[in-house]
Design a protein around this motif. Sequence first.
Motif, PDB file in Angstrom:
ATOM      1  N   ILE A   1       0.700  -1.169   0.019  1.00  0.00           N
ATOM      2  CA  ILE A   1       0.359   0.109   0.224  1.00  0.00           C
ATOM      3  C   ILE A   1       0.901   1.478  -0.448  1.00  0.00           C
ATOM      4  CG2 ILE A   1      -1.913   1.576   1.509  1.00  0.00           C
ATOM      5  CD1 ILE A   1      -2.749  -1.451   2.229  1.00  0.00           C
ATOM      6  N   ASN A   2       1.757   1.191   1.009  1.00  0.00           N
ATOM      7  CA  ASN A   2       3.145   2.401   0.812  1.00  0.00           C
ATOM      8  C   ASN A   2       3.486   3.172  -0.486  1.00  0.00           C
ATOM      9  OD1 ASN A   2       4.888   4.524   1.514  1.00  0.00           O
ATOM     10  ND2 ASN A   2       6.316   2.887   1.796  1.00  0.00           N
ATOM     11  N   PHE A   3       3.869   1.567  -1.565  1.00  0.00           N
ATOM     12  CA  PHE A   3       4.367   1.390  -2.514  1.00  0.00           C
ATOM     13  C   PHE A   3       3.143   2.619  -3.405  1.00  0.00           C
ATOM     14  CE2 PHE A   3       5.249  -0.239  -6.166  1.00  0.00           C
ATOM     15  CZ  PHE A   3       6.478   0.802  -7.234  1.00  0.00           C
ATOM     16  N   ILE A   4       2.329   1.336  -3.440  1.00  0.00           N
ATOM     17  CA  ILE A   4       1.038   2.382  -4.730  1.00  0.00           C
ATOM     18  C   ILE A   4       0.434   3.792  -4.343  1.00  0.00           C
ATOM     19  CG2 ILE A   4      -1.007   1.551  -5.079  1.00  0.00           C
ATOM     20  CD1 ILE A   4       0.579  -0.677  -6.594  1.00  0.00           C
ATOM     21  N   SER A   5       0.897   3.967  -2.813  1.00  0.00           N
ATOM     22  CA  SER A   5       0.489   5.562  -2.188  1.00  0.00           C
ATOM     23  C   SER A   5       0.955   6.606  -2.966  1.00  0.00           C
ATOM     24  CB  SER A   5       0.045   5.544  -0.854  1.00  0.00           C
ATOM     25  OG  SER A   5       0.974   5.501  -0.224  1.00  0.00           O
ATOM     26  N   VAL A   6       2.211   6.475  -2.785  1.00  0.00           N
ATOM     27  CA  VAL A   6       3.584   6.739  -3.409  1.00  0.00           C
ATOM     28  C   VAL A   6       3.749   7.140  -5.252  1.00  0.00           C
ATOM     29  CG1 VAL A   6       6.208   7.684  -3.740  1.00  0.00           C
ATOM     30  CG2 VAL A   6       5.320   6.648  -1.419  1.00  0.00           C
ATOM     31  N   ILE A   7       3.211   6.073  -5.489  1.00  0.00           N
ATOM     32  CA  ILE A   7       3.283   6.419  -7.357  1.00  0.00           C
ATOM     33  C   ILE A   7       1.769   6.922  -7.478  1.00  0.00           C
ATOM     34  CG2 ILE A   7       2.776   5.153  -9.182  1.00  0.00           C
ATOM     35  CD1 ILE A   7       5.528   5.131  -8.071  1.00  0.00           C
TER      36      ILE A   7
ATOM     37  N   MET B   1      10.098 -12.828   2.592  1.00  0.00           N
ATOM     38  CA  MET B   1       9.113 -11.612   0.829  1.00  0.00           C
ATOM     39  C   MET B   1       9.134 -10.497   1.361  1.00  0.00           C
ATOM     40  SD  MET B   1       5.738 -13.375  -0.068  1.00  0.00           S
ATOM     41  CE  MET B   1       6.329 -14.658  -0.149  1.00  0.00           C
ATOM     42  N   ILE B   2       8.943 -10.236   2.632  1.00  0.00           N
ATOM     43  CA  ILE B   2       9.134  -8.546   2.979  1.00  0.00           C
ATOM     44  C   ILE B   2      10.390  -7.654   2.456  1.00  0.00           C
ATOM     45  CG2 ILE B   2       9.060  -6.947   4.981  1.00  0.00           C
ATOM     46  CD1 ILE B   2       7.391  -8.893   6.410  1.00  0.00           C
ATOM     47  N   LEU B   3      11.871  -8.609   2.998  1.00  0.00           N
ATOM     48  CA  LEU B   3      12.734  -8.298   2.519  1.00  0.00           C
ATOM     49  C   LEU B   3      13.136  -7.986   0.998  1.00  0.00           C
ATOM     50  CD1 LEU B   3      15.368  -7.574   3.505  1.00  0.00           C
ATOM     51  CD2 LEU B   3      16.693  -9.975   3.774  1.00  0.00           C
ATOM     52  N   LEU B   4      12.879  -9.071   0.009  1.00  0.00           N
ATOM     53  CA  LEU B   4      12.765  -9.175  -1.120  1.00  0.00           C
ATOM     54  C   LEU B   4      11.603  -7.244  -1.401  1.00  0.00           C
ATOM     55  CD1 LEU B   4      12.609 -12.275  -2.521  1.00  0.00           C
ATOM     56  CD2 LEU B   4      14.231 -11.028  -2.606  1.00  0.00           C
ATOM     57  N   LEU B   5      10.437  -7.465  -1.293  1.00  0.00           N
ATOM     58  CA  LEU B   5       9.442  -6.345  -1.690  1.00  0.00           C
ATOM     59  C   LEU B   5      10.379  -4.905  -0.794  1.00  0.00           C
ATOM     60  CD1 LEU B   5       6.163  -7.865  -0.186  1.00  0.00           C
ATOM     61  CD2 LEU B   5       7.075  -7.076  -2.596  1.00  0.00           C
ATOM     62  N   THR B   6      10.556  -4.928  -0.257  1.00  0.00           N
ATOM     63  CA  THR B   6      11.868  -3.522   0.406  1.00  0.00           C
ATOM     64  C   THR B   6      12.887  -3.315  -0.324  1.00  0.00           C
ATOM     65  OG1 THR B   6      11.308  -4.674   2.482  1.00  0.00           O
ATOM     66  CG2 THR B   6      12.731  -2.472   2.470  1.00  0.00           C
ATOM     67  N   LEU B   7      14.012  -4.176  -0.797  1.00  0.00           N
ATOM     68  CA  LEU B   7      14.422  -4.285  -1.996  1.00  0.00           C
ATOM     69  C   LEU B   7      13.938  -3.620  -3.397  1.00  0.00           C
ATOM     70  CD1 LEU B   7      17.069  -6.676  -0.901  1.00  0.00           C
ATOM     71  CD2 LEU B   7      17.272  -4.208  -0.220  1.00  0.00           C
ATOM     72  N   LEU B   8      12.744  -4.011  -3.497  1.00  0.00           N
ATOM     73  CA  LEU B   8      12.025  -4.018  -4.525  1.00  0.00           C
ATOM     74  C   LEU B   8      12.010  -2.884  -4.780  1.00  0.00           C
ATOM     75  CD1 LEU B   8      10.747  -7.535  -6.216  1.00  0.00           C
ATOM     76  CD2 LEU B   8      12.661  -6.133  -7.096  1.00  0.00           C
ATOM     77  N   ILE B   9      10.758  -1.938  -3.619  1.00  0.00           N
ATOM     78  CA  ILE B   9      10.515  -0.789  -3.859  1.00  0.00           C
ATOM     79  C   ILE B   9      11.526   0.088  -3.493  1.00  0.00           C
ATOM     80  CG2 ILE B   9       9.044   0.205  -2.160  1.00  0.00           C
ATOM     81  CD1 ILE B   9       7.314  -2.521  -2.144  1.00  0.00           C
ATOM     82  N   GLY B  10      12.369   0.010  -2.485  1.00  0.00           N
ATOM     83  CA  GLY B  10      13.204   1.696  -1.801  1.00  0.00           C
ATOM     84  C   GLY B  10      13.943   2.284  -3.493  1.00  0.00           C
TER      85      GLY B  10
END
Lengths: 97, 109, 157
Positions: free
Chosen positions: A66-72, B70-79
């Motif tokens: 949700i955080n990602f989608i909200s920033v985008i 999974m959370i670690l991979l998501l964080t590394l992709l999103i950042g």
Amino acid sequence: MLIAATFAIFIAMILAIVRGIVGPTLYDRILAVNMFGTKTVLLISLLGFVMGRPEFLDIAIVYALINFISVIGVLRYSDTNKFKHSSADKESLDKES
Amino acid sequence: MDMITNISGAVCLIIGSFLCISGGIGILRFPDFYTRMHAVGVTDTLGAGMILIGLMFYSPDFLTFSKLVMILLLTLLIGPTTSHVLAKSAMYNGLMPELKQKDNVKETN
Amino acid sequence: MKTHTISLFFTLATFWLLNSGHNTLLILLLGLASICLVIAIVHRMDVVDHESQPIHLTQNIFSYLLWLIKEVIHSNIIVIKHIWLGNKSISPTLRRIRVSQKTDMGKVIYANSINLTPGTVTIDLIDDEVVVHALLQKDIETLLAGEMDRRVSLLER
């Protein structure tokens, strides 16, 4: 040790919120909100382990998305006029305050 | 064996907490938007990574472990994606960075 | 196309099994149904190809990832040091850097690797040039030396 790490994340969140309130430009605020979101993901997973309920991790995954989608979603509107940054605006704002 | 995992988890958590607080100090201390973004990058990559790896040492079963991965991979992709989008929209909307050498600006325009 | 669909199926199945954790027949059948629905939708969107499922990179990517992790830790330590040293010690720099990769995939991997290491951020990617903002001028010089560029080019083949 888990509780100490939780307090450290709290401190980092407070610092991010201070930058969000002070932040001179719009982008500083969005950046602070983004950092606050990632810190919230860490806080939720840490709290799950502190309370002995690792099921909280599901909520953390959803919160990261949700955080990602909200920033985008906010930056999707960055080609409108209100996002334009100019130094003249800032001076007039400084005069008003 | 139990003590070794506990101690290594605690060490990872301490390093992660230190990195997160340092990133928080950095976001308050640096002079302009683009440099603050680098401070957030620290908390996004190694700060979050260290805390999640520390939690992996404490995880009771395999499912919890895999969710942490999974959370670690998501964080590394999103950042990186978020920081790139922020920097690009800031640059296109006329927020120029403060630079050490002034002649670099001409080269990029 | 076919191998990409099979790879997508296994990815989604792993995702479902790890997230649910229940092993009754009903839940597994529901999982199979939702995976089939997702694959149908994705085929209709026409995004199942070598870009969304990059399986041709599999044999080279692990050594690159190990090197990237080492690089991320190294640059993290440098950025933390400069946070505590204060504003006098940093030298923000903006610079165009030429990339040598041919495919879009290689360019995106290179730009994302620059982004992932703290201290350097890719601002734009135009044709075969990236605009990079760095916290220190030394970081730009490291990028211009081309170690990361060479490794991504090796990955691409």
